[in-house]
Design an enzyme around this catalytic site. Sequence first.
Site, PDB file in Angstrom:
ATOM      1  N   GLU A 156      -1.616  -4.899 -14.798  1.00  0.00           N
ATOM      2  CA  GLU A 156      -2.208  -4.835 -16.133  1.00  0.00           C
ATOM      3  C   GLU A 156      -3.604  -5.467 -16.121  1.00  0.00           C
ATOM      4  O   GLU A 156      -3.841  -6.481 -15.475  1.00  0.00           O
ATOM      5  CB  GLU A 156      -1.307  -5.595 -17.113  1.00  0.00           C
ATOM      6  CG  GLU A 156      -1.820  -5.666 -18.536  1.00  0.00           C
ATOM      7  CD  GLU A 156      -0.900  -6.476 -19.445  1.00  0.00           C
ATOM      8  OE1 GLU A 156      -1.003  -6.318 -20.673  1.00  0.00           O
ATOM      9  OE2 GLU A 156      -0.069  -7.260 -18.922  1.00  0.00           O
ATOM     10  N   LYS A 212      -1.212   0.553 -24.535  1.00  0.00           N
ATOM     11  CA  LYS A 212      -0.044  -0.335 -24.620  1.00  0.00           C
ATOM     12  C   LYS A 212       0.477  -0.368 -26.047  1.00  0.00           C
ATOM     13  O   LYS A 212      -0.285  -0.526 -27.007  1.00  0.00           O
ATOM     14  CB  LYS A 212      -0.456  -1.744 -24.160  1.00  0.00           C
ATOM     15  CG  LYS A 212       0.685  -2.750 -24.095  1.00  0.00           C
ATOM     16  CD  LYS A 212       0.172  -4.081 -23.530  1.00  0.00           C
ATOM     17  CE  LYS A 212       1.260  -5.122 -23.416  1.00  0.00           C
ATOM     18  NZ  LYS A 212       0.754  -6.397 -22.845  1.00  0.00           N
ATOM     19  N   CYS A 264       3.297  -3.652 -19.162  1.00  0.00           N
ATOM     20  CA  CYS A 264       3.904  -4.977 -19.320  1.00  0.00           C
ATOM     21  C   CYS A 264       4.977  -5.038 -20.407  1.00  0.00           C
ATOM     22  O   CYS A 264       6.094  -4.583 -20.205  1.00  0.00           O
ATOM     23  CB  CYS A 264       2.814  -6.023 -19.560  1.00  0.00           C
ATOM     24  SG  CYS A 264       3.324  -7.712 -19.095  1.00  0.00           S
ATOM     25  N   SER A 286       2.459 -10.767 -15.694  1.00  0.00           N
ATOM     26  CA  SER A 286       3.566 -11.585 -16.199  1.00  0.00           C
ATOM     27  C   SER A 286       3.487 -12.968 -15.575  1.00  0.00           C
ATOM     28  O   SER A 286       3.685 -13.125 -14.367  1.00  0.00           O
ATOM     29  CB  SER A 286       4.902 -10.921 -15.845  1.00  0.00           C
ATOM     30  OG  SER A 286       5.987 -11.721 -16.268  1.00  0.00           O
ATOM     31  N   LYS A 288      11.485 -16.952 -14.484  1.00  0.00           N
ATOM     32  CA  LYS A 288      10.946 -15.703 -15.009  1.00  0.00           C
ATOM     33  C   LYS A 288      11.329 -14.472 -14.189  1.00  0.00           C
ATOM     34  O   LYS A 288      11.564 -13.389 -14.757  1.00  0.00           O
ATOM     35  CB  LYS A 288       9.424 -15.821 -15.087  1.00  0.00           C
ATOM     36  CG  LYS A 288       8.734 -14.716 -15.887  1.00  0.00           C
ATOM     37  CD  LYS A 288       9.126 -14.770 -17.357  1.00  0.00           C
ATOM     38  CE  LYS A 288       8.322 -13.827 -18.208  1.00  0.00           C
ATOM     39  NZ  LYS A 288       6.928 -14.276 -18.403  1.00  0.00           N
ATOM     40  N   GLY A 322      -6.677 -40.330  -6.876  1.00  0.00           N
ATOM     41  CA  GLY A 322      -6.251 -41.695  -6.655  1.00  0.00           C
ATOM     42  C   GLY A 322      -4.849 -41.698  -6.073  1.00  0.00           C
ATOM     43  O   GLY A 322      -3.929 -41.128  -6.666  1.00  0.00           O
ATOM     44  N   GLY A 378       0.411 -44.977  -4.039  1.00  0.00           N
ATOM     45  CA  GLY A 378       1.640 -45.387  -3.377  1.00  0.00           C
ATOM     46  C   GLY A 378       2.874 -44.999  -4.158  1.00  0.00           C
ATOM     47  O   GLY A 378       3.998 -45.248  -3.719  1.00  0.00           O
ATOM     48  N   ILE A 423       5.140 -41.900  -6.457  1.00  0.00           N
ATOM     49  CA  ILE A 423       5.609 -40.556  -6.099  1.00  0.00           C
ATOM     50  C   ILE A 423       4.749 -39.453  -6.695  1.00  0.00           C
ATOM     51  O   ILE A 423       4.572 -38.395  -6.074  1.00  0.00           O
ATOM     52  CB  ILE A 423       7.095 -40.382  -6.491  1.00  0.00           C
ATOM     53  CG1 ILE A 423       7.639 -39.107  -5.831  1.00  0.00           C
ATOM     54  CG2 ILE A 423       7.263 -40.368  -8.007  1.00  0.00           C
ATOM     55  CD1 ILE A 423       9.138 -38.998  -5.863  1.00  0.00           C
TER      56      ILE A 423
END
Length: 542
Positions: free
Chosen positions: A46, A114, A150, A176, A182, A291, A294, A296
């Site tokens: 699309e 469309k 779509c 999409s 999805k 930055g 340390g 997660i």
Amino acid sequence: MTQNVTVVMAQINPVVGDISGNVEKIVESAQQAKQDLNADIVVFPEMTLTGYPPEDLLLREGLYVQINKALSTLCERVKDVVMVIGYPMMDDLGERFNMAAWIEDGLIQASYIKQNLPNYSVFDEYRYFSAGNQPCVVEFKGIKFGVLVCEDIWKISPAAQSAEAGADVLLNLNASPFSFEKHQDRIDVVTRRVDEVKKPVVYVNQVGGQDELVFDGGSFVMSADGEVMAQAEEFKESLVAVEFSKTDSIVTVLPGQISPLHDRDARIYQALILGVQDYVRKNGFPGVLLGLSGGIDSALTLAVAVDALGADKVEAVMMPFRYTAAISIEDAEKQANTMGVKYSVMPIEPMYNAFETTLSEAFAGYEEDVTEENLQARIRGTLLMALSNKTGKMVLATSNKSEVAVGYSTLYGDMVGGFSPLKDVPKTTVYRLARYRNTISEVIPERVITREPSAELRPDQKDQDSLPDYEVLDAIIKAYVKQDKTPQEISELGYDEAEVRRVIRLIDRSEYKRRQAAPGIKITHRAFGRDRRYPITSGYSE
């Protein structure tokens, strides 16, 4: 008599607004499909010519001058294979349409408007387009192809119209966007359409990153029996051929290439990689910096950045303060060395002391509070932006969705940056993705994953001093933000009502922060920003 037609799904990655560049990509793809796959018809996504979504570029009249020139160029340059192309069109009265063109023998032989214009979630097509109401069916080598765009496949009417007009096969052009659920949604919808109209469907999807959106590709062909007969790779440009055979009045789909799908965590991780890669590449940045604390979140962000761009384009900076644990410094250095990125340490104590001295008179009589914590974060943000200005590298923010939701982040501090890869990634998913990435190669130190999370802005600080356990917090956020449940409905799921109401207040009060945050990759059905649009100033409460 048997007629065979080879259709190629051109799963390409256009650049929004780069019409001449997109034309070159289309021409190259069409020629390659003809040469390598013996294509008869090449179907593109699309709005191929503009990329999707072009947003308010569609309001500029000059865009349509370029579109018309692009269509003429395609007709001139590609004459030995049929192309089905998506594009916007403006008529003489200024009305705009989302179109698909059937280009054959150097001419636009047919076009389609469309019909179903999505106007929910990230879509604003009522803002730009008028809807069509007629089918478009073109016969080629004895097989009749119906063209859809779509959202048309998500409702029965356009597909039924095409079938009633004689279509043997439905060609569906898509842009999409990705969320981790999805692809299955698309399979389910196309399965329903196929069951209703008894026609095979060619579902061609765009691939690539565009601001907050990622398009995951995963184009596929489904037979009239509801079986997937061909499937393109997710998150990669590709050309995938499928052959249709018609004997008498019966059209069958011959088996083609079926690329395997990623599982959930791998799919999300690949979306993050593609989103970062294309945001940096398409906007012309020479690299990124972040930055590295340390913790997660920054550890996962670094892994994504290196996987997306390569270690030579990524820089990490540790900015310790008196509250930074020794293990944080050790783990940050270990990951930076493991991943081979440029790494530096910039202590912020001297700058903090200077600020404290300057502010001492103004702060006289006040107790220490979150102000001093935010000052640390803002010094770090200033350093990162200075490095960005000097080197041209873009800063990646490292906040996750859980923090963004409840405002557990500092404006002009840890929120600074041009892009935020984890913006729509809940904290519990951050942990899962870190574990997943380490199954490929162990780049995130185990201690980073297992230690209690902390912003390290005061002595012995833990996230759970201020927030519920992340399993609980993410569940409340999902129920309130994604599912629009009331506080009472959420508490009935088994959560403390006072805690639920406190989290909801934090979410509502933090909208002003989210409005000022960097764009980030959408991975869920309802992300902050494009999906969820709430007023900053509001007296509404539940």
